[in-house]
Design a protein around this motif. Structure first.
Motif, PDB file in Angstrom:
ATOM      1  N   UNK A 272      -7.673 -15.219   3.524  1.00 51.29           N
ATOM      2  CA  UNK A 272      -6.354 -15.793   3.720  1.00 51.29           C
ATOM      3  C   UNK A 272      -5.697 -16.279   2.445  1.00 51.29           C
ATOM      4  N   UNK A 273      -6.306 -16.037   1.284  1.00 55.42           N
ATOM      5  CA  UNK A 273      -5.768 -16.515   0.016  1.00 55.42           C
ATOM      6  C   UNK A 273      -5.477 -15.396  -0.974  1.00 55.42           C
ATOM      7  N   UNK A 274      -6.105 -14.240  -0.777  1.00 56.70           N
ATOM      8  CA  UNK A 274      -5.984 -13.126  -1.705  1.00 56.70           C
ATOM      9  C   UNK A 274      -5.311 -11.949  -1.006  1.00 56.70           C
ATOM     10  N   UNK A 275      -4.420 -11.292  -1.725  1.00 57.89           N
ATOM     11  CA  UNK A 275      -3.740 -10.131  -1.165  1.00 57.89           C
ATOM     12  C   UNK A 275      -3.902  -8.926  -2.068  1.00 57.89           C
ATOM     13  N   UNK A 276      -3.918  -7.741  -1.467  1.00 59.33           N
ATOM     14  CA  UNK A 276      -3.979  -6.482  -2.201  1.00 59.33           C
ATOM     15  C   UNK A 276      -2.580  -5.890  -2.206  1.00 59.33           C
ATOM     16  N   UNK A 277      -2.116  -5.471  -3.392  1.00 58.97           N
ATOM     17  CA  UNK A 277      -0.757  -4.956  -3.564  1.00 58.97           C
ATOM     18  C   UNK A 277      -0.805  -3.480  -3.941  1.00 58.97           C
ATOM     19  N   UNK A 278       0.153  -2.721  -3.427  1.00 57.46           N
ATOM     20  CA  UNK A 278       0.282  -1.317  -3.785  1.00 57.46           C
ATOM     21  C   UNK A 278       1.688  -0.835  -3.501  1.00 57.46           C
ATOM     22  N   UNK A 279       1.919   0.464  -3.729  1.00 59.10           N
ATOM     23  CA  UNK A 279       3.213   1.029  -3.363  1.00 59.10           C
ATOM     24  C   UNK A 279       3.044   1.809  -2.060  1.00 59.10           C
TER      25      UNK A 279
ATOM     26  N   UNK B 298      -7.280  -5.808 -11.125  1.00 59.97           N
ATOM     27  CA  UNK B 298      -6.442  -4.619 -11.214  1.00 59.97           C
ATOM     28  C   UNK B 298      -7.319  -3.406 -10.914  1.00 59.97           C
ATOM     29  N   UNK B 299      -6.735  -2.397 -10.316  1.00 59.14           N
ATOM     30  CA  UNK B 299      -7.481  -1.196  -9.935  1.00 59.14           C
ATOM     31  C   UNK B 299      -7.651  -0.291 -11.151  1.00 59.14           C
ATOM     32  N   UNK B 300      -8.736  -0.467 -11.875  1.00 61.27           N
ATOM     33  CA  UNK B 300      -8.977   0.273 -13.124  1.00 61.27           C
ATOM     34  C   UNK B 300      -9.152   1.771 -12.893  1.00 61.27           C
ATOM     35  N   UNK B 301      -9.432   2.191 -11.677  1.00 61.59           N
ATOM     36  CA  UNK B 301      -9.556   3.615 -11.357  1.00 61.59           C
ATOM     37  C   UNK B 301      -8.252   4.349 -11.691  1.00 61.59           C
ATOM     38  N   UNK B 302      -7.120   3.663 -11.525  1.00 56.56           N
ATOM     39  CA  UNK B 302      -5.820   4.287 -11.748  1.00 56.56           C
ATOM     40  C   UNK B 302      -5.557   4.597 -13.216  1.00 56.56           C
ATOM     41  N   UNK B 303      -6.259   3.929 -14.131  1.00 49.47           N
ATOM     42  CA  UNK B 303      -6.097   4.232 -15.558  1.00 49.47           C
ATOM     43  C   UNK B 303      -6.574   5.639 -15.871  1.00 49.47           C
TER      44      UNK B 303
ATOM     45  N   UNK C 172      -3.316   9.852 -10.246  1.00 49.02           N
ATOM     46  CA  UNK C 172      -2.982  10.638  -9.062  1.00 49.02           C
ATOM     47  C   UNK C 172      -3.570  10.088  -7.779  1.00 49.02           C
ATOM     48  N   UNK C 173      -4.482   9.124  -7.904  1.00 48.90           N
ATOM     49  CA  UNK C 173      -5.044   8.470  -6.714  1.00 48.90           C
ATOM     50  C   UNK C 173      -3.931   7.843  -5.882  1.00 48.90           C
ATOM     51  N   UNK C 174      -2.868   7.409  -6.544  1.00 52.11           N
ATOM     52  CA  UNK C 174      -1.728   6.827  -5.819  1.00 52.11           C
ATOM     53  C   UNK C 174      -1.118   7.859  -4.882  1.00 52.11           C
ATOM     54  N   UNK C 175      -1.010   9.114  -5.330  1.00 54.43           N
ATOM     55  CA  UNK C 175      -0.451  10.160  -4.467  1.00 54.43           C
ATOM     56  C   UNK C 175      -1.380  10.503  -3.315  1.00 54.43           C
ATOM     57  N   UNK C 176      -2.679  10.497  -3.567  1.00 52.57           N
ATOM     58  CA  UNK C 176      -3.649  10.864  -2.532  1.00 52.57           C
ATOM     59  C   UNK C 176      -3.799   9.780  -1.480  1.00 52.57           C
ATOM     60  N   UNK C 177      -3.794   8.520  -1.906  1.00 51.85           N
ATOM     61  CA  UNK C 177      -4.039   7.421  -0.981  1.00 51.85           C
ATOM     62  C   UNK C 177      -3.269   6.168  -1.422  1.00 51.85           C
ATOM     63  N   UNK C 178      -1.924   6.188  -1.303  1.00 53.67           N
ATOM     64  CA  UNK C 178      -1.130   5.065  -1.804  1.00 53.67           C
ATOM     65  C   UNK C 178      -1.386   3.739  -1.083  1.00 53.67           C
ATOM     66  N   UNK C 179      -1.754   3.804   0.173  1.00 56.83           N
ATOM     67  CA  UNK C 179      -1.992   2.566   0.914  1.00 56.83           C
ATOM     68  C   UNK C 179      -3.477   2.365   1.200  1.00 56.83           C
ATOM     69  N   UNK C 180      -4.308   2.990   0.388  1.00 53.99           N
ATOM     70  CA  UNK C 180      -5.762   2.852   0.504  1.00 53.99           C
ATOM     71  C   UNK C 180      -6.368   2.684  -0.877  1.00 53.99           C
ATOM     72  N   UNK C 181      -7.001   3.752  -1.385  1.00 52.70           N
ATOM     73  CA  UNK C 181      -7.662   3.702  -2.688  1.00 52.70           C
ATOM     74  C   UNK C 181      -6.685   3.558  -3.845  1.00 52.70           C
ATOM     75  N   UNK C 182      -5.410   3.826  -3.630  1.00 55.42           N
ATOM     76  CA  UNK C 182      -4.411   3.748  -4.687  1.00 55.42           C
ATOM     77  C   UNK C 182      -3.775   2.375  -4.841  1.00 55.42           C
ATOM     78  N   UNK C 183      -4.428   1.337  -4.368  1.00 50.85           N
ATOM     79  CA  UNK C 183      -3.894  -0.019  -4.529  1.00 50.85           C
ATOM     80  C   UNK C 183      -3.794  -0.339  -6.016  1.00 50.85           C
ATOM     81  N   UNK C 184      -2.912  -1.267  -6.361  1.00 51.50           N
ATOM     82  CA  UNK C 184      -2.645  -1.566  -7.766  1.00 51.50           C
ATOM     83  C   UNK C 184      -3.328  -2.828  -8.259  1.00 51.50           C
ATOM     84  N   UNK C 185      -3.198  -3.908  -7.509  1.00 49.65           N
ATOM     85  CA  UNK C 185      -3.737  -5.188  -7.972  1.00 49.65           C
ATOM     86  C   UNK C 185      -4.067  -6.092  -6.795  1.00 49.65           C
TER      87      UNK C 185
END
Length: 176
Positions: free
Chosen positions: A66-73, A125-130, A134-147
């Motif tokens: 209830x204190x931490x949130x995951x952000x993405x596009x 931060x999701x270091x996988x995206x560095x 393209x992980x954002x395109x494959x799974x923007x609301x899953x593995x492609x989270x940003x922070x």
């Protein structure tokens, strides 16, 4: 006497039960307890794990603490951007206010700032995206989270769109 034999037959392996006569089998089958499906109940509210969206096409999902949130596009934004080729991730311990830019996403079509849907401190931060943006395109609301962000005010989530509200918002945007 037949009860003793039935008890022994139940304890034996399936192959030995298969060798019994049809009446014996039916008698043994009738003695087995009926299958009862498990009832699974959840104690967490569906509101807690529900994704919330901004009109800038970011999403946030509150974790179970209830204190931490995951952000993405959003999936909609990822499709509009096209193939993502670079992601500028936020730095750890960065304190942001709602609506501040915390990074950027560059694609073959355009570049776009990532705005924070809530105020707080970036804790991961999701270091996988560095390496594989393209992980954002494959799974923007899953593995492609940003922070991941430690929220300073959970009530800021109330001003965001739920899934249905966001769907209506994007349909209206496509109509214009």
């Amino acid at each position: 006497m037949s009860g003793v034999y039935a008890g022994r037959a139940l304890k034996q392996s399936i192959s030995s039960v298969a060798r019994c006569s049809r009446p014996q089998y039916l008698r043994l089958r009738a003695q087995r307890p009926a299958f009862k499906p498990m009832v699974r109940s959840f104690t967490a509210s569906t509101r807690i794990s529900e994704k919330k969206y901004t009109e800038d096409h970011e999403w946030i999902e509150l974790s179970s603490d209830g204190k931490t949130g995951t952000i993405g596009i959003s999936t909609y934004a990822a499709a509009a951007l096209g193939d993502v080729v670079f992601v500028e991730l936020p730095t750890l311990d960065l304190t942001v206010a709602k609506g501040d830019s915390m990074g950027a996403v560059e694609s073959v079509k355009s570049a776009s700032d990532i705005m924070t849907p809530v105020s707080g401190k970036i804790v991961e931060a999701n270091s996988v995206l560095e390496d594989t943006p393209g992980t954002i395109n494959k799974s923007p609301e899953g593995d492609g989270w940003l922070a991941k962000i430690e929220l300073s005010d959970v009530k800021e989530l109330e001003g965001l769109l739920d899934g249905e509200g966001y769907r209506k918002f994007t349909e209206e945007a496509e109509g214009h």
